[in-house]
Design a protein around this motif. Structure first.
Motif, PDB file in Angstrom:
ATOM      1  N   THR A   1      -5.390  -1.068   5.353  1.00 35.45           N
ATOM      2  CA  THR A   1      -5.620   0.353   5.170  1.00 35.45           C
ATOM      3  C   THR A   1      -4.358   1.125   5.522  1.00 35.45           C
ATOM      4  O   THR A   1      -3.759   0.889   6.571  1.00 35.45           O
ATOM      5  CB  THR A   1      -6.780   0.858   6.052  1.00 35.45           C
ATOM      6  N   ILE A   2      -3.957   2.030   4.651  1.00 36.49           N
ATOM      7  CA  ILE A   2      -2.821   2.891   4.930  1.00 36.49           C
ATOM      8  C   ILE A   2      -3.340   4.249   5.391  1.00 36.49           C
ATOM      9  O   ILE A   2      -4.316   4.768   4.843  1.00 36.49           O
ATOM     10  CB  ILE A   2      -1.891   3.022   3.707  1.00 36.49           C
ATOM     11  N   SER A   3      -2.698   4.808   6.387  1.00 37.65           N
ATOM     12  CA  SER A   3      -3.093   6.106   6.906  1.00 37.65           C
ATOM     13  C   SER A   3      -1.860   6.835   7.417  1.00 37.65           C
ATOM     14  O   SER A   3      -0.770   6.263   7.471  1.00 37.65           O
ATOM     15  CB  SER A   3      -4.146   5.975   8.014  1.00 37.65           C
TER      16      SER A   3
ATOM     17  N   SER B   1      -3.306  12.529  -2.850  1.00 35.99           N
ATOM     18  CA  SER B   1      -3.647  11.920  -1.559  1.00 35.99           C
ATOM     19  C   SER B   1      -4.424  10.628  -1.704  1.00 35.99           C
ATOM     20  O   SER B   1      -4.982  10.123  -0.724  1.00 35.99           O
ATOM     21  CB  SER B   1      -4.424  12.908  -0.677  1.00 35.99           C
ATOM     22  N   SER B   2      -4.489  10.098  -2.901  1.00 34.31           N
ATOM     23  CA  SER B   2      -5.114   8.802  -3.088  1.00 34.31           C
ATOM     24  C   SER B   2      -4.157   7.702  -2.645  1.00 34.31           C
ATOM     25  O   SER B   2      -2.979   7.949  -2.380  1.00 34.31           O
ATOM     26  CB  SER B   2      -5.513   8.603  -4.548  1.00 34.31           C
ATOM     27  N   THR B   3      -4.668   6.499  -2.560  1.00 33.55           N
ATOM     28  CA  THR B   3      -3.854   5.369  -2.138  1.00 33.55           C
ATOM     29  C   THR B   3      -3.850   4.286  -3.198  1.00 33.55           C
ATOM     30  O   THR B   3      -4.803   4.129  -3.961  1.00 33.55           O
ATOM     31  CB  THR B   3      -4.341   4.788  -0.807  1.00 33.55           C
TER      32      THR B   3
ATOM     33  N   ALA C   1       0.847  -1.184   0.000  1.00 31.60           N
ATOM     34  CA  ALA C   1       0.000   0.000   0.000  1.00 31.60           C
ATOM     35  C   ALA C   1       0.878   1.227   0.000  1.00 31.60           C
ATOM     36  O   ALA C   1       1.938   1.242   0.623  1.00 31.60           O
ATOM     37  CB  ALA C   1      -0.926   0.015   1.220  1.00 31.60           C
ATOM     38  N   ALA C   2       0.448   2.246  -0.695  1.00 29.78           N
ATOM     39  CA  ALA C   2       1.221   3.476  -0.767  1.00 29.78           C
ATOM     40  C   ALA C   2       0.308   4.654  -1.029  1.00 29.78           C
ATOM     41  O   ALA C   2      -0.777   4.500  -1.613  1.00 29.78           O
ATOM     42  CB  ALA C   2       2.282   3.384  -1.859  1.00 29.78           C
ATOM     43  N   PHE C   3       0.757   5.805  -0.583  1.00 28.46           N
ATOM     44  CA  PHE C   3       0.073   7.036  -0.945  1.00 28.46           C
ATOM     45  C   PHE C   3       0.483   7.420  -2.350  1.00 28.46           C
ATOM     46  O   PHE C   3       1.667   7.436  -2.683  1.00 28.46           O
ATOM     47  CB  PHE C   3       0.409   8.159   0.030  1.00 28.46           C
ATOM     48  N   ALA C   4      -0.500   7.731  -3.155  1.00 32.90           N
ATOM     49  CA  ALA C   4      -0.270   8.152  -4.520  1.00 32.90           C
ATOM     50  C   ALA C   4      -0.579   9.635  -4.652  1.00 32.90           C
ATOM     51  O   ALA C   4      -0.902  10.313  -3.677  1.00 32.90           O
ATOM     52  CB  ALA C   4      -1.127   7.324  -5.474  1.00 32.90           C
ATOM     53  N   SER C   5      -0.473  10.140  -5.854  1.00 39.76           N
ATOM     54  CA  SER C   5      -0.736  11.550  -6.094  1.00 39.76           C
ATOM     55  C   SER C   5      -2.175  11.898  -5.740  1.00 39.76           C
ATOM     56  O   SER C   5      -3.074  11.044  -5.809  1.00 39.76           O
ATOM     57  CB  SER C   5      -0.453  11.890  -7.558  1.00 39.76           C
TER      58      SER C   5
END
Length: 115
Positions: free
Chosen positions: A68-70, A55-57, A49-53
């Motif tokens: 879930t990533i937070s 603020s999406s994941t 899991a990663a944060f993408a552009s």
């Protein structure tokens, strides 16, 4: 330079939950990207899991609906909440960050899920 420190791994039974934490040595406001990878024995390291552009994941298909990533900007921390764990989730989990043009990795934290 960014130092990443993971914690929260351990041994759980199938169906259980763990929350991994990754503390960065600098404000995550300044970090270009952050995410979680894992590497199981005999397998390649893979994105979890990663944060993408925007603020999406980006979540791996194998963990969608379970992980879930937070993040908590005030604590310079990124979390990975892992629910409904399966034995297939057993791996060393690594925090990853991209700062400027360099990639940084934490030391890894072991997650073992027993059947």
């Amino acid at each position: 330079q960014v130092q990443l420190t993971e914690s929260g791994g351990g041994l759980v039974q199938a169906g259980g939950s763990l929350r991994l934490s990754c503390v960065a040595s600098r404000s995550i406001y300044t970090i270009n990207a952050m995410g979680w990878y894992r590497q199981a024995p005999g397998k390649q390291r893979e994105l979890v899991a990663a944060f993408a552009s925007g603020s999406s994941t980006n979540i791996a298909d194998s963990v969608k609906g379970r992980f879930t990533i937070s993040r908590d900007n005030a604590k310079n921390t990124v979390y990975l909440q892992m629910n409904s764990l399966k034995p297939e989730d057993t791996a060393v989990y690594y925090c990853h960050a991209r700062f400027l043009f360099d990639n940084y990795w934490g030391q890894g934290t072991q997650v073992t899920v027993s059947s």
